[in-house]
Design a protein around this motif. Structure first.
Motif, PDB file in Angstrom:
ATOM      1  N   SER A  48     -11.303   1.405  -0.300  1.00  0.00           N
ATOM      2  CA  SER A  48     -10.569   1.127   0.851  1.00  0.00           C
ATOM      3  C   SER A  48     -11.345   0.656   2.135  1.00  0.00           C
ATOM      4  CB  SER A  48      -9.580   2.776   0.594  1.00  0.00           C
ATOM      5  OG  SER A  48     -10.159   3.863   0.575  1.00  0.00           O
ATOM      6  N   GLN A  86      -0.324   4.140  -4.894  1.00  0.00           N
ATOM      7  CA  GLN A  86      -1.358   3.638  -4.079  1.00  0.00           C
ATOM      8  C   GLN A  86      -1.414   1.852  -3.562  1.00  0.00           C
ATOM      9  OE1 GLN A  86      -5.554   5.197  -4.028  1.00  0.00           O
ATOM     10  NE2 GLN A  86      -6.332   3.452  -4.212  1.00  0.00           N
ATOM     11  N   ASN A 129       0.790  -1.265   0.116  1.00  0.00           N
ATOM     12  CA  ASN A 129      -0.004   0.238   0.129  1.00  0.00           C
ATOM     13  C   ASN A 129       1.118   1.122   0.584  1.00  0.00           C
ATOM     14  OD1 ASN A 129      -3.442   0.051   1.864  1.00  0.00           O
ATOM     15  ND2 ASN A 129      -2.316  -1.421   0.463  1.00  0.00           N
ATOM     16  N   ASP A 157      -4.611   1.311   4.471  1.00  0.00           N
ATOM     17  CA  ASP A 157      -5.645   0.408   5.062  1.00  0.00           C
ATOM     18  C   ASP A 157      -6.746  -0.343   4.055  1.00  0.00           C
ATOM     19  OD1 ASP A 157      -6.171   3.077   5.440  1.00  0.00           O
ATOM     20  OD2 ASP A 157      -7.051   4.327   4.303  1.00  0.00           O
ATOM     21  N   GLU A 158      -6.250  -1.160   2.998  1.00  0.00           N
ATOM     22  CA  GLU A 158      -6.224  -2.333   2.712  1.00  0.00           C
ATOM     23  C   GLU A 158      -5.646  -3.602   2.852  1.00  0.00           C
ATOM     24  OE1 GLU A 158      -6.268  -1.993  -1.998  1.00  0.00           O
ATOM     25  OE2 GLU A 158      -8.416   0.011  -1.523  1.00  0.00           O
ATOM     26  N   HIS A 178      -3.785   5.623   0.682  1.00  0.00           N
ATOM     27  CA  HIS A 178      -3.919   4.854   1.863  1.00  0.00           C
ATOM     28  C   HIS A 178      -2.968   4.246   2.330  1.00  0.00           C
ATOM     29  CE1 HIS A 178      -7.149   2.881  -1.552  1.00  0.00           C
ATOM     30  NE2 HIS A 178      -7.554   4.077  -1.136  1.00  0.00           N
TER      31      HIS A 178
END
Ligand SMILES: C=C(OP(=O)(O)O)C(=O)O
Ligand SMILES: [Mg+2]
Length: 425
Positions: free
Chosen positions: A367, A163, A151, A204-205, A155
């Protein structure tokens, strides 16, 4: 046909710890459909409007109490008594009740919650899994997952300008095997990053967010992890990136602040083509910014025949924007995020328009996610053959992988894994 008897909205938490809308739709026969709405961070400028309360004293301005109230009042009144199976009619009523082009009055988050919950209730009423109810008897294609393992960008808090760096197990024999391969590589990468003295904290992911500065550094770590796990890059595993370049396109220039370099649109295309030539990259999402149509056209003309170029911000799951892009030679693939457009009917219309034009479709999470697994079923229902739903390590992401594992098991011998053929090349 089964009538809607009640619609209930509530506030729940998403994976970033922000509030989001969840909706229950109940039918006359007692069937229940429940949907939770996701939320983006690197949003396209022309997305349908996610209604937030904006009161800085509560939820840092991110409250969704107004959207929830709209579910429980105007939207509930508009659809109660309607047949849940008439998805197109129901969604048209939701859109008309809002009455604005961008769903800004009642909120796309409120509207989508009702739209998806109604579909799930209808599926339950017919005792069918959602993928079968929406996709019919022919639905049996399991998507290639694009698994986020590094990431950056909006994010994560590291310097990486791009990203998302992902792996796609194009050579797997089944979805379950694709998940095994991805998980093995994810854990190899973790060890490699630790050994090199990097943080293994995640973004975030759920992909790792090490303090790397260039795409090449990230791609080298990913390549090494693929090979050290025993897989062949390009054959077993394709590399995928989402630079999310609208986020760093400023005043006509791609401003790579982490790397400390600025690139004109032409230089950005040169740079991306250099990466495509150097690494087995099978797909790039948002390689150019939503405001850089000329750059998009240039890159598509130069490399669209040998690399999937997926439009996210540039299309916003909007059929009209997609058609403009098709007519002007922008991209060869589209990312579909249901909350970018705000109803199931409109999202499915966009998928159909893309397929008719020979564009591939990647079903996608946001996300900010929840345990809701609707997109897993949508990927199979539409037969789109590709899904992007994050890393292999957070419940908001693994919920979708696990749902696809269940669907594959349920389909048994009928299940087909999309494999490399699903991608545009
Ligand atoms: C999933 C993405 O991020 P977000 O939900 O923040 O737009 C993306 O850009 O593809
Ligand atoms: Mg994107």
């Amino acid at each position: 046909m089964t009538a809607i008897t009640s619609v209930t909205g509530r506030r729940v938490l998403d994976s970033r710890g922000n509030p989001t809308v969840e909706v229950d739709v109940e039918l006359a026969d007692g069937s229940l459909g429940r949907a939770a709405v996701p939320s983006g961070a690197s949003t396209g400028a022309r997305e349908a409007v996610e209604l937030r309360d904006g009161d800085p004293a509560r939820w840092h301005g991110k409250g969704v109490d107004r959207a929830v109230r709209h579910v429980n009042t105007e939207l509930a009144a508009a659809v109660t008594g309607r047949e849940a199976e008439d998805q197109a009619g129901l969604d048209a009523v939701l859109v008309a009740t809002d009455g604005t082009p961008g769903k800004s009055r009642l909120g796309a988050n409120a509207i989508l919650g009702v739209s998806l919950a109604a579909a799930k209730a209808a599926a339950a009423a017919h005792r069918l899994p959602l993928y079968r109810y929406l996709g019919g008897s022919g639905a049996r294609l399991l998507p290639v997952p694009m698994m986020n393992i590094v990431n950056g960008g909006a994010h994560a808090d590291n310097p990486l300008d791009f990203q998302e760096f992902m792996i796609a197990p194009i050579g797997a024999e089944s979805f379950a095997e694709a998940v095994r391969m991805g998980s093995e590589i994810f854990h190899t990468l973790r060890r490699d990053l630790l050994a090199a003295g990097h943080s293994t904290g995640v973004g975030d992911e759920g992909g790792f967010a090490p303090a790397l500065r260039t795409a090449e550094e990230a791609l080298d770590f990913v390549m090494a992890a693929v090979e050290r796990t025993g897989y062949r890059p390009g054959t077993d595993i394709g590399l995928v990136m989402d630079p999310a370049s609208s986020e760093f396109f400023r005043a006509g220039v791609y401003d790579y602040t982490g790397e400390g370099v600025q690139r004109t649109p032409a230089e950005n295309a040169d740079y991306l083509i250099k990466l495509i030539d150097a690494y087995p990259i099978v797909s790039i999402e948002d390689p150019m910014a939503e405001d850089d149509m000329a750059g998009w056209q240039d890159l598509t003309a130069r490399v669209g025949a040998r690399c999937q170029l997926t439009g996210d911000d540039v299309f916003c799951t909007n059929e009209t924007l997609l058609r403009e892009g098709i007519d002007s030679g922008v991209a060869n693939s589209i990312l579909v995020k249901v909350n970018q457009i705000g109803t199931l009917t409109e999202a499915l219309a966009t998928v159909n328009a893309a397929h008719r034009a020979g564009y591939t479709v990647v079903m996608s999470h946001r996300s900010g996610e929840t345990e809701d697994t609707t997109i897993a079923d949508l990927a199979v229902a539409t037969g789109c053959g590709q899904i992007k739903t994050g890393s292999l390590s957070r419940s908001d992401r693994t919920a979708k992988y696990n749902q696809l594992i269940r669907i594959e098991e349920q389909l048994g011998d009928s299940a087909q894994y999309a494999g490399a053929a699903a991608l545009r090349r």
